[in-house]
Write a protein that holds these residues in place. Structure first.
Motif, PDB file in Angstrom:
ATOM      1  N   ALA A   1     -14.583  23.428  24.389  1.00 30.38           N
ATOM      2  CA  ALA A   1     -14.495  24.857  24.697  1.00 30.38           C
ATOM      3  C   ALA A   1     -13.319  25.561  24.028  1.00 30.38           C
ATOM      4  CB  ALA A   1     -14.390  25.048  26.217  1.00 30.38           C
ATOM      5  N   ARG A   2     -12.250  24.818  23.685  1.00 25.07           N
ATOM      6  CA  ARG A   2     -11.027  25.441  23.177  1.00 25.07           C
ATOM      7  C   ARG A   2     -10.568  24.782  21.885  1.00 25.07           C
ATOM      8  NH1 ARG A   2      -6.786  27.401  27.399  1.00 25.07           N
ATOM      9  NH2 ARG A   2      -5.422  26.686  25.722  1.00 25.07           N
ATOM     10  N   GLU A   3     -10.082  25.596  20.946  1.00 24.74           N
ATOM     11  CA  GLU A   3      -9.654  25.061  19.657  1.00 24.74           C
ATOM     12  C   GLU A   3      -8.441  24.153  19.791  1.00 24.74           C
ATOM     13  OE1 GLU A   3      -9.326  26.931  15.326  1.00 24.74           O
ATOM     14  OE2 GLU A   3      -7.758  27.698  16.669  1.00 24.74           O
ATOM     15  N   ASP A   4      -7.430  24.539  20.572  1.00 23.67           N
ATOM     16  CA  ASP A   4      -6.251  23.686  20.674  1.00 23.67           C
ATOM     17  C   ASP A   4      -6.592  22.366  21.354  1.00 23.67           C
ATOM     18  OD1 ASP A   4      -6.641  24.933  23.129  1.00 23.67           O
ATOM     19  OD2 ASP A   4      -4.566  25.591  23.363  1.00 23.67           O
TER      20      ASP A   4
ATOM     21  N   PHE B   1     -15.585  20.907  12.285  1.00 26.55           N
ATOM     22  CA  PHE B   1     -15.233  19.682  11.575  1.00 26.55           C
ATOM     23  C   PHE B   1     -14.379  19.949  10.344  1.00 26.55           C
ATOM     24  CE2 PHE B   1     -15.678  15.874   9.009  1.00 26.55           C
ATOM     25  CZ  PHE B   1     -15.350  14.926   9.966  1.00 26.55           C
ATOM     26  N   ALA B   2     -14.379  21.157   9.825  1.00 29.22           N
ATOM     27  CA  ALA B   2     -13.467  21.480   8.727  1.00 29.22           C
ATOM     28  C   ALA B   2     -12.025  21.269   9.187  1.00 29.22           C
ATOM     29  CB  ALA B   2     -13.684  22.916   8.261  1.00 29.22           C
ATOM     30  N   GLY B   3     -11.736  21.707  10.408  1.00 23.81           N
ATOM     31  CA  GLY B   3     -10.409  21.486  10.964  1.00 23.81           C
ATOM     32  C   GLY B   3     -10.130  20.018  11.209  1.00 23.81           C
TER      33      GLY B   3
ATOM     34  N   PHE C   1      -4.264  28.129  10.411  1.00 24.91           N
ATOM     35  CA  PHE C   1      -4.714  27.663   9.107  1.00 24.91           C
ATOM     36  C   PHE C   1      -6.222  27.444   9.075  1.00 24.91           C
ATOM     37  CE2 PHE C   1      -5.691  24.320   6.002  1.00 24.91           C
ATOM     38  CZ  PHE C   1      -5.178  24.895   4.853  1.00 24.91           C
ATOM     39  N   PHE C   2      -6.802  27.109  10.224  1.00 24.96           N
ATOM     40  CA  PHE C   2      -8.246  26.883  10.252  1.00 24.96           C
ATOM     41  C   PHE C   2      -9.003  28.171   9.924  1.00 24.96           C
ATOM     42  CE2 PHE C   2      -7.225  23.426  13.557  1.00 24.96           C
ATOM     43  CZ  PHE C   2      -6.915  22.524  12.551  1.00 24.96           C
ATOM     44  N   ASP C   3      -8.463  29.308  10.344  1.00 25.17           N
ATOM     45  CA  ASP C   3      -9.059  30.595   9.946  1.00 25.17           C
ATOM     46  C   ASP C   3      -8.816  30.859   8.457  1.00 25.17           C
ATOM     47  OD1 ASP C   3     -10.057  31.222  12.474  1.00 25.17           O
ATOM     48  OD2 ASP C   3      -8.177  32.179  13.093  1.00 25.17           O
TER      49      ASP C   3
END
Length: 295
Positions: A82-85, A165-167, A150-152
């Motif tokens: 649910a969360r990026e971090d 998955f890029a991150g 950086f993922f953005d």
């Protein structure tokens, strides 16, 4: 890309310094020098020491509130979905679970390394860096440094397709440098030499290959908390996102975008095709022994 909802996350492997104040900062100056440092940093994988940034001590800049937020919010695989971090915490856990088992299988010992979340600036044993440097591994303190923004940037500045998955590929690449540090291969980059066949490029391509090796085993590596894989689903589309991210940060792509011309003799990370090839080599073989880019 999906994680086991019931798996526990180990937040001790992440240090959250977001919102912290770091004195000094990177003394890049201005003009061309700053631009070169930023573009090199945005290739990611380059520690501040290799960019000539200032060394202002090892201040932590941590905030108790941000660290407590991660510990409170990132408890399970459900949170990672649910969360990026929290997803980043889960990837760090999964990558290190794999390398712990792989080193043990080979009769060695893997030393787990934390990832440091930061924004703005951060002090490291390799010097002080700004977010413009991008993700990097510092061998001096054996930590991975990451501004989640950086993922953005991968998508908006480098034209990558993006996707979770890029991150994950970025994180696994940085831990590839930690593996190199433990095996002694990271020191080969100190031999100097740029260009498509230089030691710096070979070092980065090996880290790409190690990222591919983890990808191959990610859904079968048992989690320390449940004994079952933390990452339960990885699709062909996820792997394509990883390959796409690898290409997006190829030296030739970045030089073409920012300079309008490609100069292979100055490459430090490898071309888009080289980076894709070695990530895929690791993924298809699943064997770190097949990642000898120095041979």
């Amino acid at each position: 890309m999906r994680f086991d909802d019931d798996a526990g996350l180990d937040t001790s492997e992440v240090q959250d310094r977001r919102g912290g104040r770091v004195p000094g900062g990177a003394r890049l100056g201005g003009g061309l020098a700053a631009l070169i440092a930023i573009v090199l940093g945005l290739l990611f994988g380059v520690g501040p020491d290799r960019l000539g940034l200032s060394s202002d001590g090892d201040g932590q800049g941590a905030t108790g509130s941000s660290l407590a937020e991660v510990q409170r919010s990132c408890r399970t695989g459900r949170d990672a979905n649910a969360r990026e971090d929290c997803r980043t915490v889960a990837v760090v856990n999964s990558v290190q679970d794999y390398w712990t088992r792989e080193f043990a299988r080979r009769g060695g010992t893997y030393t787990r390394a934390p990832t440091v979340f930061f924004d703005g600036r951060v002090n490291t044993a390799c010097g002080t860096a700004s977010s413009a440097v991008g993700p990097f591994y510092c061998p001096g303190d054996r930590k991975v440094y990451l501004d989640l923004g950086f993922f953005d940037d991968l998508r908006t500045k480098f034209g990558a397709a993006g996707g979770p998955f890029a991150g994950a590929y970025v994180i696994a690449h940085e831990y590839g440098h930690h593996v190199q540090n433990l095996t002694g291969d990271l020191s080969r980059a100190k031999g100097g030499g740029t260009g498509a066949g230089g030691d710096a490029v070979r070092t980065e391509l090996q880290a790409d290959c190690y990222a591919g090796v983890w990808t191959r085993h990610a859904t079968t590596t048992p989690s320390a908390s449940t004994g079952k894989p933390l990452l339960t689903s990885l699709t062909d589309a996820d792997v394509r996102d990883g390959l796409d991210a690898a290409a997006a940060v190829g030296d030739d792509r970045i030089q073409s975008r920012y300079r309008g011309r490609v100069t292979p003799e100055t490459w430090t990370h490898g071309s888009a095709a080289q980076r894709q090839r070695w990530f895929y080599q690791g993924f298809t073989s699943g064997d770190m022994a097949q990642c000898d880019t120095f041979r």
